[in-house]
Design an enzyme around this catalytic site. Structure first.
Site, short mmCIF file in Angstrom:
data_model
loop_
_atom_site.label_atom_id
_atom_site.label_comp_id
_atom_site.label_asym_id
_atom_site.label_seq_id
_atom_site.Cartn_x
_atom_site.Cartn_y
_atom_site.Cartn_z
CG ASN A 296 28.50 22.23 23.51
OD1 ASN A 296 28.27 22.37 22.32
ND2 ASN A 296 27.72 21.51 24.32
CG MET B 242 24.46 22.33 34.27
SD MET B 242 23.45 22.54 32.79
CE MET B 242 21.98 21.68 33.31
CB ILE C 77 19.46 30.83 36.60
CG1 ILE C 77 18.67 29.61 36.13
CG2 ILE C 77 18.78 32.13 36.17
CD1 ILE C 77 17.28 29.48 36.73
CG HIS D 235 18.20 25.50 25.68
ND1 HIS D 235 18.24 25.26 27.04
CD2 HIS D 235 17.02 25.01 25.25
CE1 HIS D 235 17.13 24.65 27.40
NE2 HIS D 235 16.36 24.48 26.34
C1 GRF Z 1 24.67 20.65 26.38
O1 GRF Z 1 23.69 19.79 25.89
C2 GRF Z 1 24.14 22.05 26.51
O2 GRF Z 1 23.22 22.39 25.54
C3 GRF Z 1 23.47 21.96 27.85
O3 GRF Z 1 24.34 21.20 28.63
C4 GRF Z 1 25.05 20.30 27.80
C5 GRF Z 1 26.51 20.48 28.06
O4 GRF Z 1 27.28 19.49 27.44
N1 GRF Z 1 23.12 23.25 28.36
P1 GRF Z 1 28.86 19.58 27.47
O5 GRF Z 1 29.27 19.81 28.90
O6 GRF Z 1 29.28 20.71 26.58
O7 GRF Z 1 29.31 18.25 26.97
#
Ligand code: GRF
Length: 221
Positions: free
Chosen positions: A18, A94, A96, A113
């Site tokens: 992402n 990851m 909170i 999410h």
């Molecule tokens: C994604 O699916 C996001 O929604 C979740 O963790 C994943 C992260 O993927 N919270 P990346 O590290 O961006 O490949």
């Protein structure tokens, strides 16, 4: 006078695809924002390498053994403050974030999410979708509030669950959608089109009655 460029800090923990989608959108001038720092709580996060490869400051902030959440959050806020971010994007972070941190950046923190919120907040969404026999799955970008994965939703990507789907196939299909909706939400924020007013998501000056929705075929509802 032109608007100063929006400064974005991205928080990650892992692969960083992402983050890569944001980097790619920025290099293609589709983001309207500059990624000024990437912070990971994990040292081996591949996303840190992606940041460095793009010439972005990459920072590792580990949690100390038994460190209280509030203390980690305070250290994170201290690390971010001098980078002067206008927006903080949680892209697979990851951890909170506690209420003090969230309130400090209220209306300036987005999260991606992997589910159609409010369905399946928390972890392990693809497995839970399959176990529940859901017909639809997807991903959501929302403003972060103190309640986990429960802040006002901005945009979502929806896909039909197929009989042959597995956790892996869903993860892969959801990722495709995440890489579309996250840069889009960030670009709206950077262009001054998106803001949080109370608990309402304002897009182009109007409260969104529901999140903007894109389906797997790319149709904007
Ligand atoms: C994604 O699916 C996001 O929604 C979740 O963790 C994943 C992260 O993927 N919270 P990346 O590290 O961006 O490949």
């Amino acid at each position: 006078m032109s608007r100063p460029v929006t400064r974005v800090a991205v928080l990650i923990s892992g692969e960083g695809t992402n983050l890569q989608a944001l980097i790619d959108a920025a290099s293609a001038n589709r983001l309207g924002a500059r990624i000024v720092a990437v912070v990971s709580n994990r040292s081996g996060a591949r996303g840190l390498e992606r940041a460095r490869a793009a010439g972005i400051e990459a920072l590792h902030l580990p949690a100390g053994h038994g460190q209280a959440r509030a203390d980690y959050d305070a250290a994170l806020a201290e690390l971010l403050a001098p980078r002067e971010p206008d927006l903080i994007v949680l892209a697979g972070f990851m951890r909170i974030c506690g209420s003090v941190l969230v309130e400090r950046f209220a209306g300036r923190m987005l999260n991606i999410h992997p589910s159609l919120l409010p369905r399946h907040p928390g972890l392990d969404t693809h497995r839970r979708v399959l176990e529940a026999g859901d017909r639809w799955h997807g991903a959501t970008v929302h403003f972060v509030t103190a309640q986990l994965d429960a802040g006002p939703s901005i945009i979502r990507y929806r896909l039909p669950v197929r009989p042959a789907d597995t956790v892996e196939s869903l993860a892969q299909r959801v990722h495709v959608g995440e890489h579309i909706i996250l840069p889009r939400a960030v670009s709206w924020f950077a262009a001054g089109r998106l803001r949080l007013e109370g608990s309402s998501v304002m897009l182009d000056g109007k409260a969104l009655p529901a999140p903007v929705s894109i389906d797997e075929e790319g149709v904007l509802e």
